[in-house]
Design an enzyme around this catalytic site. Structure first.
Site, short mmCIF file in Angstrom:
data_model
loop_
_atom_site.label_atom_id
_atom_site.label_comp_id
_atom_site.label_asym_id
_atom_site.label_seq_id
_atom_site.Cartn_x
_atom_site.Cartn_y
_atom_site.Cartn_z
N CYS A 278 -2.56 8.71 2.85
CA CYS A 278 -2.61 8.16 1.46
C CYS A 278 -3.78 8.40 0.62
O CYS A 278 -3.49 8.61 -0.60
CB CYS A 278 -2.15 6.81 1.65
SG CYS A 278 -3.36 5.83 2.70
N GLU B 111 0.74 -1.00 0.01
CA GLU B 111 -0.09 0.01 -0.19
C GLU B 111 0.94 1.20 0.09
O GLU B 111 1.51 1.43 0.97
CB GLU B 111 -0.95 -0.22 1.32
CG GLU B 111 -2.18 0.58 1.25
CD GLU B 111 -2.19 2.07 1.38
OE1 GLU B 111 -1.83 2.87 0.37
OE2 GLU B 111 -2.14 2.65 2.73
P1 NDP Z 1 9.25 4.66 3.76
O1 NDP Z 1 8.53 3.90 2.51
O2 NDP Z 1 10.58 4.77 3.66
O3 NDP Z 1 8.90 3.58 4.94
C1 NDP Z 1 7.70 2.94 5.43
C2 NDP Z 1 8.29 1.93 6.07
O4 NDP Z 1 9.12 1.02 5.80
C3 NDP Z 1 8.91 2.52 7.54
O5 NDP Z 1 8.56 1.62 8.68
C4 NDP Z 1 10.16 2.14 7.39
O6 NDP Z 1 11.05 2.12 8.46
C5 NDP Z 1 10.26 0.86 6.60
N1 NDP Z 1 11.48 0.81 5.60
C6 NDP Z 1 12.37 1.75 5.15
N2 NDP Z 1 13.25 1.21 4.62
C7 NDP Z 1 13.11 -0.24 4.50
C8 NDP Z 1 13.81 -1.26 3.77
N3 NDP Z 1 14.63 -1.09 3.10
N4 NDP Z 1 13.18 -2.49 4.08
C9 NDP Z 1 12.20 -2.60 4.78
N5 NDP Z 1 11.46 -1.60 5.37
C10 NDP Z 1 11.75 -0.41 5.26
O7 NDP Z 1 8.11 5.75 3.93
P2 NDP Z 1 8.48 6.94 4.86
O8 NDP Z 1 7.94 6.94 6.26
O9 NDP Z 1 9.93 7.45 4.62
O10 NDP Z 1 7.78 8.17 4.03
C11 NDP Z 1 8.25 8.55 2.80
C12 NDP Z 1 6.96 8.44 1.84
O11 NDP Z 1 6.21 7.42 1.93
C13 NDP Z 1 5.82 9.51 1.96
O12 NDP Z 1 6.55 10.98 1.56
C14 NDP Z 1 4.85 9.17 1.26
O13 NDP Z 1 4.81 9.54 0.12
C15 NDP Z 1 4.73 7.65 1.52
N6 NDP Z 1 4.05 7.29 2.64
C16 NDP Z 1 2.95 6.71 2.16
C17 NDP Z 1 2.09 6.29 3.32
C18 NDP Z 1 0.87 5.60 2.95
O14 NDP Z 1 0.10 5.56 3.89
N7 NDP Z 1 0.57 5.03 1.83
C19 NDP Z 1 2.34 6.22 4.74
C20 NDP Z 1 3.95 6.88 4.76
C21 NDP Z 1 4.69 7.34 3.87
P3 NDP Z 1 11.75 3.49 9.11
O15 NDP Z 1 10.50 4.56 9.38
O16 NDP Z 1 12.51 2.94 10.12
O17 NDP Z 1 12.73 4.17 8.03
#
Ligand code: NDP
Length: 490
Positions: free
Chosen positions: A269, A235
């Protein structure tokens, strides 16, 4: 020396909310090992007892509603009222998942057809084992629980890696679960940064990954999952469109549009990012919108930008939009980190970053269209396809438009309403990801179909799966199949 802990901060004040361990790959693998054993126990517990435990967990969460809302407020900066709403929605999903798992997944007889007349067939959906949930920070309970509740109800054990911005509430969700299920660690939370999530996704004992976050990270997680052929539900956000048709209630549309775009500082989102308004009502709608937006301010109706790095992206989109389009409200000065006041810009070119890329901030672009058809074509010209909204008083026409909208979900005459209906599946297409959480599809997402066909009696003269089959049997089969399937429909 390596830091063994990290802090979660209140994004509005910078104060430390809590300190949590950066769990190493080793610690993650140990958690998965424990989860594997717990999964076997939880699966063997059976659907009735699982339902009872999950409903008890629902009660425990409800009893801790205020404490959890306060923690969400501290870690994300969102108002306590919004955090409360998030929790209430989560509870309705947990309730639905618990009550419907057996009905959706339980063993049932299915028809076998004429050729399988001598067979009895059953279908059931069995647990996968360990499900890894990698969650975001914007709705740190509602979003991951959309996977966790359904996966638990389907009989799986959970290892949850919350976002590094909201670890505290993630830890609390698992701690409270242990009050209802003290025997085994059926639901564990592992805290840490990206590497912790990466180690979890790469563990071969994980049988499914439920990921919510950016499209870029989803691709990295999927690549890690490919090593073990681990399936994933992704998602990944969107660029949702809001269409106002000529017969819409313009006051209600403006009100919903504003809330859909600005609530939670636009960090939703399925938040409204692009608005398309048909020519006939454009001016009137914009009047309604401009009037209402004057009463909305960051730090009052909604909180700060939770992730500091996101401010730069929002700023870039605002700079770009205001240069190319006409400002209705706000502008570059609206960014006063960590807060961003509402920004509304019209006539921004459709190929600009502010229209194409996910902004995840309290900003919208508005465009005048000839008619609803043109609005729909523009809405559909996005690589994302998560949600969307249509405002129209004509239910038939609105439903038609909704069906043609290239997205996983569409709300009519309200925003985001689909997310609060537990029986509706939630998820997107294209860059918004794939797979579904919520509803019957969400339960099946975390289960594997098991098909059983039992021969009740040997079909006289029709033993087809045998080397003893003769030409007479084949002839009977051809006659039967001609009778069943050989009539043309023209
Ligand atoms: P990310 O995609 O970077 O992170 C989402 C989750 O993945 C977090 O728990 C993160 O951990 C984890 N993660 C990061 N790198 C890895 C990896 N290599 N392998 C496995 N898990 C990993 O999202 P961000 O929080 O940085 O947000 C960035 C963008 O994502 C936003 O600008 C937005 O566009 C989108 N977003 C969309 C959401 C939605 O509801 N669809 C929700 C949040 C963000 P950690 O936080 O520790 O890095």
């Amino acid at each position: 020396m390596t830091t063994l802990t990290f802090d979660s901060l209140n994004p509005a004040t910078g104060e430390i909310v809590g300190s949590h361990p950066k769990q190493t790959p080793d610690a993650v693998h140990q958690a998965v090992g424990r989860a594997e054993e717990a999964a076997a126990w939880w699966a063997a517990l059976g659907p009735a007892e699982r339902r009872r435990r999950l409903l008890d967990y629902k009660a425990v969460l409800t009893q801790h509603l205020r404490e959890l809302a306060e923690l969400i407020h501290q870690e994300t900066g969102k108002p306590v009222g919004d955090a409360t709403l998030e929790l209430v929605l989560t509870l309705t999903h947990l309730d639905w998942a618990a009550r419907n798992a057996q009905k959706v997944l339980g063993r049932r007889r299915v028809a076998t057809g004429m050729i399988g007349l001598n067979l009895a067939a059953t279908l059931e959906y069995l647990p996968l084992g360990v499900v890894a949930v990698i969650g975001p920070w914007n709705y740190p309970v509602f979003t991951p629980m959309g996977s966790i509740a359904y996966a638990l109800a389907a009989g799986n054990a959970i290892v949850f890696k919350p976002s590094e911005l909201t670890p505290g509430v993630g830890v609390r969700l698992a701690e409270l679960f242990a009050e209802s299920v003290p025997e085994h660690p059926v639901f564990q939370t592992v805290t840490g940064l990206g590497e912790t999530g990466a180690a979890l996704a790469a563990d071969p004992r994980v049988k499914k990954v439920a990921f919510t976050g950016s499209t870029a990270t989803a691709k990295r997680v999927m690549a890690a999952c490919a090593e073990n052929l681990t399936p994933i539900v992704a998602e990944c956000g969107g660029k949702d469109a809001f269409i106002v048709d000529a017969d819409a209630d313009l006051g209600a549309a403006a009100d919903a549009c504003l809330w859909g775009a600005m609530a939670n500082a636009g960090q939703t989102c399925v938040g409204v990012e692009r608005v398309y308004v048909v020519d006939a009502v454009y001016e009137s709608f914009m009047r309604e919108l401009s009037e209402r937006v004057t009463k909305v301010k960051a730090g009052e109706q909604y909180g700060p930008i939770t992730m500091p790095g996101q401010v730069e992206i929002i700023k870039r989109h605002i700079d770009d939009a205001t240069k190319a389009g006409k400002v209705i409200t706000g502008g570059p000065d609206s960014v006063r980190a960590p807060f961003v006041d509402p920004v509304i810009v019209e006539d921004v070119p459709e190929d600009s970053p502010a229209v194409r890329e996910e902004t995840f901030g309290p900003t919208i672009t508005v465009r005048r269209t000839r008619d609803a058809q043109e609005a729909l074509s523009l809405a559909n010209a996005s690589t994302y396809g998560l949600g969307g909204t249509i405002f129209s008083r004509n239910a038939r026409r609105a439903t038609e438009l909704a069906r043609l909208m290239r997205s996983g979900m569409t709300a009519i005459n309200s925003v985001i309403s689909f997310a609060g209906v537990p029986s509706l599946p939630f998820g997107g297409i294209g860059d918004s990801g794939f797979g579904r959480i919520h509803g019957a599809d969400g339960l099946r997402e975390f289960a594997r179909p098991k098909a059983i066909a039992r021969q009740r009696f040997a079909m006289p003269g029709m033993n087809l799966t045998s080397f003893n089959r003769g030409p007479a049997e084949l002839e009977r089969l051809v006659r039967l199949v001609t009778f069943l399937h050989g009539r043309r429909k023209r």
